[in-house]
Design a protein around this motif. Structure first.
Motif, mmCIF file in Angstrom:
data_model
loop_
_atom_site.group_PDB
_atom_site.id
_atom_site.type_symbol
_atom_site.label_atom_id
_atom_site.label_comp_id
_atom_site.label_asym_id
_atom_site.label_seq_id
_atom_site.Cartn_x
_atom_site.Cartn_y
_atom_site.Cartn_z
ATOM 1 N N TRP A 84 33.064 80.472 33.107
ATOM 2 C CA TRP A 84 33.032 79.386 32.139
ATOM 3 C C TRP A 84 31.723 78.618 32.239
ATOM 4 C CZ3 TRP A 84 32.368 75.531 35.506
ATOM 5 C CH2 TRP A 84 33.000 75.615 36.748
ATOM 6 N N ASP A 85 31.395 77.904 31.162
ATOM 7 C CA ASP A 85 30.248 77.002 31.155
ATOM 8 C C ASP A 85 30.661 75.576 31.510
ATOM 9 O OD1 ASP A 85 28.235 78.871 30.335
ATOM 10 O OD2 ASP A 85 29.035 78.780 28.306
ATOM 11 N N PHE A 86 31.953 75.268 31.339
ATOM 12 C CA PHE A 86 32.483 73.940 31.639
ATOM 13 C C PHE A 86 33.964 74.092 31.939
ATOM 14 C CE2 PHE A 86 33.986 69.675 31.130
ATOM 15 C CZ PHE A 86 32.924 68.881 31.510
ATOM 16 N N SER A 87 34.490 73.258 32.837
ATOM 17 C CA SER A 87 35.897 73.377 33.196
ATOM 18 C C SER A 87 36.479 72.049 33.671
ATOM 19 C CB SER A 87 36.035 74.401 34.335
ATOM 20 O OG SER A 87 37.353 74.449 34.827
ATOM 21 N N ILE A 88 37.708 71.785 33.243
ATOM 22 C CA ILE A 88 38.516 70.714 33.831
ATOM 23 C C ILE A 88 39.636 71.409 34.589
ATOM 24 C CG2 ILE A 88 40.073 68.768 33.438
ATOM 25 C CD1 ILE A 88 38.496 68.069 30.951
ATOM 26 N N GLN A 89 39.680 71.173 35.886
ATOM 27 C CA GLN A 89 40.690 71.791 36.741
ATOM 28 C C GLN A 89 41.724 70.736 37.119
ATOM 29 O OE1 GLN A 89 38.355 73.487 39.926
ATOM 30 N NE2 GLN A 89 37.125 74.653 38.498
ATOM 31 N N ALA A 90 42.997 71.068 36.916
ATOM 32 C CA ALA A 90 44.059 70.086 37.148
ATOM 33 C C ALA A 90 45.272 70.767 37.761
ATOM 34 C CB ALA A 90 44.436 69.413 35.832
ATOM 35 N N SER A 91 46.172 69.952 38.278
ATOM 36 C CA SER A 91 47.429 70.466 38.835
ATOM 37 C C SER A 91 48.586 69.632 38.304
ATOM 38 C CB SER A 91 47.391 70.431 40.367
ATOM 39 O OG SER A 91 47.178 69.111 40.821
#
Length: 174
Positions: A84-91
Motif C-alpha cells: 500500500w501507499d497509505f494505511s490506517i491499521q486498527a483493531s
C-alpha cells in the motif's frame, strides 16, 4: 438562464496541446488503475476508487479478519507492487469500538482523509459506535498536524501536554 461551470471555464482556457496532454495522462491513469485493481482484488477487498486533492486516482481496499482491520490506499500514478501507499491499521476492541493503532504513509496528499472516511463508513456499516486512538510521545513533534486532522474528521481530542500523550475519540452519534 445559462449556467457555466468552473470545469467548462477551465477547459475553455486551455490550448489544444494542454488538453491532449491531460487526456493522455488520464488515459494512462485509467489503464494503470485497471491493472492495479486486478492485482489488489486477488488478495484484498476493494472498497472504493477516489480522486485525491492532487487530482490523482487512488484505489481504496481493506483487510479485515474480525480482530484487526486495515484501510489501505494505492495511488494509480505507479504500478502496484504488492504494498500500500497509505494505511490506517486498527483493531476491534469490543463490539462498539475500533481502535486505531497506526497511520502510515506520506502526509498532506489527502490519503489520510480518504482512508479515515472509509474507516468511519466501515464502523457505521458494522454499527460500531466509537473509533478511538492514541497520540503517543513519538507523535508529539507533529501533534499540531494530528490535532488538525482529527478535528477535521470530528474526533474529540484530549491532550496531556505534561506527559506528551493524548487520546482521540469519534462517536457515530456526534
Amino acid at each position: 438562464m445559462y449556467y457555466k461551470s468552473a470545469f467548462v471555464d477551465e477547459l475553455e482556457n486551455k490550448n489544444e496541446d494542454e488538453l491532449k496532454e491531460e487526456i493522455e495522462d488520464l488515459e494512462f491513469q485509467m489503464l494503470r488503475m485497471q491493472d492495479n485493481l486486478k492485482e489488489i482484488a486477488k488478495k484484498w477487498q476493494v472498497i472504493g476508487i477516489e480522486k485525491t486533492k492532487e487530482d490523482n486516482w487512488v484505489i481504496v481496499y481493506t483487510s479485515d479478519d474480525g480482530d484487526t482491520c486495515k484501510v489501505m490506499l494505492n495511488d494509480c500514478e505507479s504500478a502496484f507492487r504488492g504494498m500500500w501507499d497509505f494505511s490506517i491499521q486498527a483493531s476491534y476492541e469490543d463490539q462498539n469500538t475500533i481502535h486505531i493503532g497506526d497511520i502510515k504513509g506520506p502526509e498532506n496528499r489527502g490519503y489520510g482523509s480518504i482512508c479515515m472516511n472509509y474507516l468511519k463508513e466501515l464502523a457505521k456499516d458494522q454499527n460500531i459506535q466509537y473509533i478511538t486512538g492514541d497520540i503517543a510521545k513519538r507523535d508529539w513533534d507533529h501533534k499540531d498536524r494530528l490535532v488538525h486532522f482529527y478535528k477535521k474528521h470530528n474526533f474529540k481530542i484530549n491532550l496531556d501536554k505534561e506527559n506528551q500523550s493524548g487520546e482521540i475519540e469519534w462517536n457515530l452519534v456526534y
